[in-house]
Write a protein that holds these residues in place. Structure first.
Motif, mmCIF file in Angstrom:
data_model
loop_
_atom_site.group_PDB
_atom_site.id
_atom_site.type_symbol
_atom_site.label_atom_id
_atom_site.label_comp_id
_atom_site.label_asym_id
_atom_site.label_seq_id
_atom_site.Cartn_x
_atom_site.Cartn_y
_atom_site.Cartn_z
ATOM 1 N N PRO A 28 0.813 -1.228 0.000
ATOM 2 C CA PRO A 28 0.000 0.000 0.000
ATOM 3 C C PRO A 28 0.842 1.271 0.000
ATOM 4 N N ALA A 29 1.938 1.279 0.765
ATOM 5 C CA ALA A 29 2.806 2.460 0.780
ATOM 6 C C ALA A 29 3.462 2.657 -0.583
ATOM 7 N N ALA A 30 3.902 1.560 -1.201
ATOM 8 C CA ALA A 30 4.543 1.650 -2.519
ATOM 9 C C ALA A 30 3.556 2.154 -3.567
ATOM 10 N N LEU A 31 2.320 1.672 -3.523
ATOM 11 C CA LEU A 31 1.328 2.075 -4.516
ATOM 12 C C LEU A 31 0.897 3.532 -4.318
ATOM 13 N N THR A 32 0.740 3.945 -3.072
ATOM 14 C CA THR A 32 0.383 5.340 -2.796
ATOM 15 C C THR A 32 1.463 6.281 -3.296
ATOM 16 N N LEU A 33 2.722 5.917 -3.043
ATOM 17 C CA LEU A 33 3.841 6.745 -3.507
ATOM 18 C C LEU A 33 3.898 6.780 -5.031
ATOM 19 N N ALA A 34 3.676 5.625 -5.676
ATOM 20 C CA ALA A 34 3.691 5.561 -7.138
ATOM 21 C C ALA A 34 2.565 6.404 -7.733
ATOM 22 N N THR A 58 -5.782 8.788 -10.205
ATOM 23 C CA THR A 58 -5.254 8.666 -11.565
ATOM 24 C C THR A 58 -6.353 8.728 -12.621
ATOM 25 N N PHE A 59 -7.601 8.560 -12.221
ATOM 26 C CA PHE A 59 -8.729 8.623 -13.165
ATOM 27 C C PHE A 59 -9.360 10.015 -13.219
ATOM 28 N N MET A 60 -8.779 10.969 -12.507
ATOM 29 C CA MET A 60 -9.371 12.304 -12.450
ATOM 30 C C MET A 60 -9.548 12.982 -13.816
ATOM 31 N N PRO A 61 -8.618 12.849 -14.773
ATOM 32 C CA PRO A 61 -8.870 13.475 -16.087
ATOM 33 C C PRO A 61 -10.166 12.998 -16.725
ATOM 34 N N TYR A 62 -10.457 11.703 -16.593
ATOM 35 C CA TYR A 62 -11.678 11.147 -17.175
ATOM 36 C C TYR A 62 -12.911 11.597 -16.393
ATOM 37 N N LEU A 106 -0.096 20.561 -22.138
ATOM 38 C CA LEU A 106 0.208 19.330 -21.416
ATOM 39 C C LEU A 106 0.291 19.621 -19.926
ATOM 40 N N GLN A 107 -0.398 18.829 -19.132
ATOM 41 C CA GLN A 107 -0.458 19.032 -17.690
ATOM 42 C C GLN A 107 -0.265 17.718 -16.952
ATOM 43 N N SER A 108 0.002 17.852 -15.670
ATOM 44 C CA SER A 108 -0.036 16.676 -14.811
ATOM 45 C C SER A 108 -1.470 16.517 -14.313
ATOM 46 N N VAL A 109 -1.791 15.342 -13.803
ATOM 47 C CA VAL A 109 -3.124 15.132 -13.232
ATOM 48 C C VAL A 109 -3.350 16.100 -12.077
ATOM 49 N N ASN A 110 -2.320 16.303 -11.274
ATOM 50 C CA ASN A 110 -2.454 17.193 -10.122
ATOM 51 C C ASN A 110 -2.720 18.632 -10.562
ATOM 52 N N GLU A 111 -2.052 19.095 -11.620
ATOM 53 C CA GLU A 111 -2.289 20.446 -12.126
ATOM 54 C C GLU A 111 -3.711 20.582 -12.654
ATOM 55 N N MET A 112 -4.195 19.550 -13.304
ATOM 56 C CA MET A 112 -5.550 19.576 -13.845
ATOM 57 C C MET A 112 -6.576 19.666 -12.721
ATOM 58 N N VAL A 113 -6.340 18.903 -11.647
ATOM 59 C CA VAL A 113 -7.252 18.935 -10.503
ATOM 60 C C VAL A 113 -7.175 20.285 -9.800
ATOM 61 N N THR A 114 -5.978 20.834 -9.673
ATOM 62 C CA THR A 114 -5.811 22.140 -9.037
ATOM 63 C C THR A 114 -6.592 23.212 -9.785
ATOM 64 N N GLN A 115 -6.538 23.176 -11.110
ATOM 65 C CA GLN A 115 -7.302 24.130 -11.910
ATOM 66 C C GLN A 115 -8.798 23.940 -11.707
ATOM 67 N N ALA A 116 -9.227 22.686 -11.606
ATOM 68 C CA ALA A 116 -10.650 22.411 -11.394
ATOM 69 C C ALA A 116 -11.098 22.940 -10.032
ATOM 70 N N TRP A 121 1.019 8.989 -6.368
ATOM 71 C CA TRP A 121 1.323 10.400 -6.151
ATOM 72 C C TRP A 121 2.373 10.891 -7.149
ATOM 73 N N PHE A 122 3.407 10.078 -7.381
ATOM 74 C CA PHE A 122 4.465 10.449 -8.320
ATOM 75 C C PHE A 122 3.918 10.560 -9.746
ATOM 76 N N PHE A 123 3.107 9.583 -10.172
ATOM 77 C CA PHE A 123 2.550 9.604 -11.525
ATOM 78 C C PHE A 123 1.629 10.800 -11.737
ATOM 79 N N CYS A 124 0.927 11.225 -10.677
ATOM 80 C CA CYS A 124 0.014 12.358 -10.807
ATOM 81 C C CYS A 124 0.749 13.692 -10.896
ATOM 82 N N LEU A 125 2.066 13.685 -10.688
ATOM 83 C CA LEU A 125 2.869 14.905 -10.806
ATOM 84 C C LEU A 125 3.569 15.017 -12.158
ATOM 85 N N ILE A 126 3.494 13.955 -12.959
ATOM 86 C CA ILE A 126 4.149 13.943 -14.263
ATOM 87 C C ILE A 126 3.221 14.563 -15.315
ATOM 88 N N LYS A 127 3.749 15.457 -16.136
ATOM 89 C CA LYS A 127 2.954 16.063 -17.212
ATOM 90 C C LYS A 127 2.717 15.010 -18.301
#
Length: 222
Positions: free
Chosen positions: A29-35, A155-159, A56-66, A37-43
């Protein structure tokens, strides 16, 4: 004798693998949570509305804008469609934040106690005391799958955001375009693997007295 040594070596190798799977079960669970979080910061994601290809945005940037967009809505000045969209974005973006918070707390708690319990002598008083504290705030193994599933949602936030625009703005042409890789696919695949390990490792943790929810005393059968 050579054959017996060979069999003994195979048995030791199998036991090492079984113990390793138990470690993976409680550390995953710790490994997956970290992964996640890391993937959501990649554009790696952008929207396309049929005419405009957005940056081009990261998932986190897209959510922040929302989140900012929903917060900037002014009742009485914006149209009703914007009001519906703003109201719809608030809960889904809040879940994004809280899924990371809850998954992080659960997985970190599980990781710390897993290291203490799994690396200790299963018969030791200190290990059993750690198990008591562990079970006080982590009542059952059913929380482990929950801690694994929670990091998948972000990770499904864009959809999810795209669906809100489709539902309230009727933007049929709005498309999610992924570049480099898709975080949702990567994290979902990892989650499926770790969930499989969770169930596969059940008999192994019992066999090697590595169950953090079970107390072992001297005299227990091997």
């Amino acid at each position: 004798m050579a054959r017996e040594r060979q069999i003994s070596q195979k048995t030791r190798s199998r036991h090492k693998l079984e113990r390793a799977l138990v470690w993976v079960k409680y550390c995953s669970p710790a490994a997956l949570t970290l992964a996640s979080w890391f993937f959501c910061l990649i554009k790696c994601v952008r929207f396309y509305d049929g005419e405009t290809m957005y940056s081009l945005q990261s998932v986190n940037e897209m959510v922040t804008q929302a989140i900012k967009g929903a917060a900037s809505y002014t009742p009485g000045q914006d149209d009703s469609y914007t009001a519906l969209l703003a109201n719809a974005l608030e809960p889904v973006t809040a879940i994004y934040v809280w899924s990371f918070i809850i998954a992080g707390v659960l997985s970190l708690y599980l990781l710390v106690f897993a290291v203490i319990i799994l690396s200790g002598d299963p018969m030791a008083v200190s290990t059993n005391r750690a198990k008591l504290w562990f079970k006080t705030f982590f009542p059952g193994k059913w929380l482990v799958p929950i801690a694994l599933i929670l990091p998948v949602y972000p990770t499904f936030m864009p959809y999810i955001i795209r669906y809100q625009f489709f539902k309230y703005y009727v933007m049929d042409d709005l498309t999610v375009i992924m570049a480099r890789f898709n975080p949702a696919i990567a994290v979902t695949a990892l989650c499926a693997i770790f969930l499989t390990v969770f169930f596969v490792a059940i008999p192994f943790e019992r066999r090697h007295k590595m169950d953090p929810f079970c107390r072992y005393d001297i005299g227990d059968d091997e």
